[in-house]
Scaffold this active site. Structure first.
Site, PDB file in Angstrom:
ATOM      1  N   LYS A   1      38.275 -30.568  30.260  1.00  0.00           N
ATOM      2  CA  LYS A   1      39.576 -32.097  30.039  1.00  0.00           C
ATOM      3  C   LYS A   1      38.274 -33.379  30.191  1.00  0.00           C
ATOM      4  O   LYS A   1      38.115 -34.293  29.795  1.00  0.00           O
ATOM      5  CB  LYS A   1      40.417 -31.679  30.936  1.00  0.00           C
ATOM      6  CG  LYS A   1      41.520 -30.892  30.174  1.00  0.00           C
ATOM      7  CD  LYS A   1      42.937 -31.011  30.860  1.00  0.00           C
ATOM      8  CE  LYS A   1      43.393 -29.755  30.274  1.00  0.00           C
ATOM      9  NZ  LYS A   1      44.614 -29.206  31.198  1.00  0.00           N
TER      10      LYS A   1
ATOM     11  N   GLY B   1      42.256 -31.481  37.725  1.00  0.00           N
ATOM     12  CA  GLY B   1      42.578 -32.300  36.631  1.00  0.00           C
ATOM     13  C   GLY B   1      44.004 -32.149  35.992  1.00  0.00           C
ATOM     14  O   GLY B   1      44.494 -33.295  35.211  1.00  0.00           O
TER      15      GLY B   1
ATOM     16  N   SER C   1      44.748 -17.892  25.230  1.00  0.00           N
ATOM     17  CA  SER C   1      45.200 -19.343  24.410  1.00  0.00           C
ATOM     18  C   SER C   1      46.565 -19.043  23.301  1.00  0.00           C
ATOM     19  O   SER C   1      46.321 -18.513  22.695  1.00  0.00           O
ATOM     20  CB  SER C   1      44.482 -20.441  24.176  1.00  0.00           C
ATOM     21  OG  SER C   1      45.004 -21.519  23.686  1.00  0.00           O
ATOM     22  N   ARG C   2      48.150 -19.634  23.914  1.00  0.00           N
ATOM     23  CA  ARG C   2      48.489 -19.489  22.570  1.00  0.00           C
ATOM     24  C   ARG C   2      48.621 -20.670  21.980  1.00  0.00           C
ATOM     25  O   ARG C   2      49.782 -21.133  21.140  1.00  0.00           O
ATOM     26  CB  ARG C   2      50.348 -19.823  23.597  1.00  0.00           C
ATOM     27  CG  ARG C   2      50.215 -18.425  25.033  1.00  0.00           C
ATOM     28  CD  ARG C   2      50.873 -17.293  23.886  1.00  0.00           C
ATOM     29  NE  ARG C   2      50.926 -16.442  25.109  1.00  0.00           N
ATOM     30  CZ  ARG C   2      51.542 -14.749  25.247  1.00  0.00           C
ATOM     31  NH1 ARG C   2      52.277 -14.696  23.889  1.00  0.00           N
ATOM     32  NH2 ARG C   2      51.493 -14.706  26.396  1.00  0.00           N
TER      33      ARG C   2
HETATM   34  P1  ATR Z   1      42.958 -28.135  36.878  1.00  0.00           P
HETATM   35  O1  ATR Z   1      41.971 -28.278  35.707  1.00  0.00           O
HETATM   36  O2  ATR Z   1      43.406 -27.301  36.883  1.00  0.00           O
HETATM   37  O3  ATR Z   1      43.285 -28.850  37.739  1.00  0.00           O
HETATM   38  P2  ATR Z   1      40.599 -28.287  38.855  1.00  0.00           P
HETATM   39  O4  ATR Z   1      40.217 -29.243  38.395  1.00  0.00           O
HETATM   40  O5  ATR Z   1      40.160 -27.314  39.541  1.00  0.00           O
HETATM   41  O6  ATR Z   1      41.581 -27.443  38.153  1.00  0.00           O
HETATM   42  O7  ATR Z   1      41.433 -28.253  40.252  1.00  0.00           O
HETATM   43  C1  ATR Z   1      41.988 -27.038  40.676  1.00  0.00           C
HETATM   44  C2  ATR Z   1      42.893 -27.653  42.509  1.00  0.00           C
HETATM   45  O8  ATR Z   1      43.735 -26.431  43.020  1.00  0.00           O
HETATM   46  C3  ATR Z   1      42.536 -28.785  43.337  1.00  0.00           C
HETATM   47  O9  ATR Z   1      43.338 -29.214  43.640  1.00  0.00           O
HETATM   48  C4  ATR Z   1      42.275 -27.098  44.325  1.00  0.00           C
HETATM   49  O10 ATR Z   1      41.989 -27.757  45.966  1.00  0.00           O
HETATM   50  P3  ATR Z   1      40.486 -28.595  45.965  1.00  0.00           P
HETATM   51  O11 ATR Z   1      40.633 -30.147  45.174  1.00  0.00           O
HETATM   52  O12 ATR Z   1      39.909 -29.207  47.730  1.00  0.00           O
HETATM   53  O13 ATR Z   1      39.502 -27.785  45.824  1.00  0.00           O
HETATM   54  C5  ATR Z   1      43.486 -27.199  44.159  1.00  0.00           C
HETATM   55  N1  ATR Z   1      43.154 -25.275  44.821  1.00  0.00           N
HETATM   56  C6  ATR Z   1      42.499 -24.571  44.674  1.00  0.00           C
HETATM   57  N2  ATR Z   1      42.115 -23.028  45.235  1.00  0.00           N
HETATM   58  C7  ATR Z   1      43.115 -23.578  46.505  1.00  0.00           C
HETATM   59  C8  ATR Z   1      43.493 -22.670  47.198  1.00  0.00           C
HETATM   60  N3  ATR Z   1      43.188 -21.679  47.787  1.00  0.00           N
HETATM   61  N4  ATR Z   1      44.269 -23.843  48.311  1.00  0.00           N
HETATM   62  C9  ATR Z   1      44.982 -24.895  48.314  1.00  0.00           C
HETATM   63  N5  ATR Z   1      44.128 -25.693  46.740  1.00  0.00           N
HETATM   64  C10 ATR Z   1      44.001 -24.968  45.856  1.00  0.00           C
END
Ligand code: ATR
Length: 296
Positions: A69, A133, A18-19
């Site tokens: 979060k 999120g 973390s920065r």
């Molecule tokens: P963050 O807090 O960073 O948003 P998250 O809540 O886990 O992390 O959400 C990750 C997002 O990236 C989700 O929208 C996820 O899609 P899904 O809802 O279908 O899981 C998306 N994501 C992760 N890997 C992916 C991939 N290989 N291709 C497309 N979308 C992806």
């Protein structure tokens, strides 16, 4: 005697990268605020207990990052409108005995686009890829900034529909239209789209808020989604952002990573806690130089 200073922290798992401690130290120095700001690693199932211990040790507020979060949102007793819409928060503080929560990610992104990149969002067509999120936190501030249409596309379509649904009232009040779809639907030719609101022709701003590139996967988007002035943004920075931004560069888009948003969301958290807004331009330039410096 060591002077007593107000104590803040960033809480996450992992957290070593973390920065935020560097950013808040820079803001504190610039605004002559006597604070300390630490990194805090908590077990993934131990947010509430860990936060309670930190509070007992004098913590006044904190930033919250992955994966906490949602836990922070659930624990808080008061939520800002932005946190309520996002159902996730990255900024906590105590007001007396009350734990309060805000989400400064979206405000940070909007400030980065409008002030740092100089791109006006009024009336613009926005595509958000992802519905986690990070994506949830940016919709409300993009609506408030005057965007004309926001489409959210996600691998799992219902998550995008859920986020869009809870922003409909706000969008109507601001004259913004919203739509959502599966990621695959972006490949359907515009002539075959069912409703006018969902027409997926080119966008002015495309924001990758998905975590796909963390796993080394590139989001495959059709080039029909961009035009000659499209701005492509990845909410990540460093090598993870390159997967998407290299594709966007190849399409002729202007590109921007998430470093400016990181600085701006931190400045807004600092303002919430300290009542003074740091200036961000010099801090962003310094951080950019640090992030881009070649490794030894
Ligand atoms: P963050 O807090 O960073 O948003 P998250 O809540 O886990 O992390 O959400 C990750 C997002 O990236 C989700 O929208 C996820 O899609 P899904 O809802 O279908 O899981 C998306 N994501 C992760 N890997 C992916 C991939 N290989 N291709 C497309 N979308 C992806």
């Amino acid at each position: 005697m060591t002077p007593v200073v107000d104590s803040y922290a960033v809480i996450g798992n992992p957290i070593a990268h973390s920065r935020s401690p560097w950013l808040h130290a820079a803001f504190a120095q610039q605004t002559q605020q006597a604070i300390r700001y630490d990194r805090c690693l908590l077990p993934t199932d131990g947010f509430a207990q860990g936060l309670s211990q930190l509070r007992d040790n004098g913590l006044m507020g904190c930033n919250v990052t992955v994966p906490f979060k949602g836990d922070a949102f659930a624990l808080a007793q008061w939520h800002s409108p932005a946190a309520l819409l996002a159902q996730a928060c990255n900024t906590l503080w105590w007001d007396g005995q009350t734990l309060k929560a805000d989400n400064t990610d979206g405000v940070g992104l909007v400030r980065d686009i409008t002030y740092n990149a100089g791109v006006q969002l009024s009336g613009q067509r926005i595509l958000i890829v992802g519905a986690g999120g990070a994506a949830a936190g940016i919709v409300g501030p993009l609506i408030a900034a005057g965007c004309g249409h926001i489409h959210m596309a996600n691998r799992t379509a219902h998550k995008a529909h859920d986020i869009i649904e809870r922003h409909q009232l706000m969008a109507g009040q601001h004259g913004c239209t919203l739509s959502a779809s599966a990621l695959d639907a972006l490949h359907v030719p515009p002539s075959q789209h069912e409703t006018p609101a969902a027409k997926l022709s080119s966008f002015d701003v495309i924001i990758n808020a998905s975590a796909a590139s963390l796993g080394g996967q590139r989001i495959a988007l059709p080039s029909a989604l961009v035009h000659s002035r499209t701005l492509a943004i990845d909410l990540m920075y460093g090598p993870s952002s390159r997967v998407f931004l290299d594709w966007a560069n190849a399409q002729g888009c202007a590109t921007r990573d998430g470093l400016g948003m990181l600085v701006e969301q931190a400045a807004q958290s600092f303002f919430i806690w300290r009542g003074v807004m740091p200036s961000t331009a010099g801090v962003l330039a310094q951080l950019r130089a640090m992030v881009d410096a070649p490794c030894d």
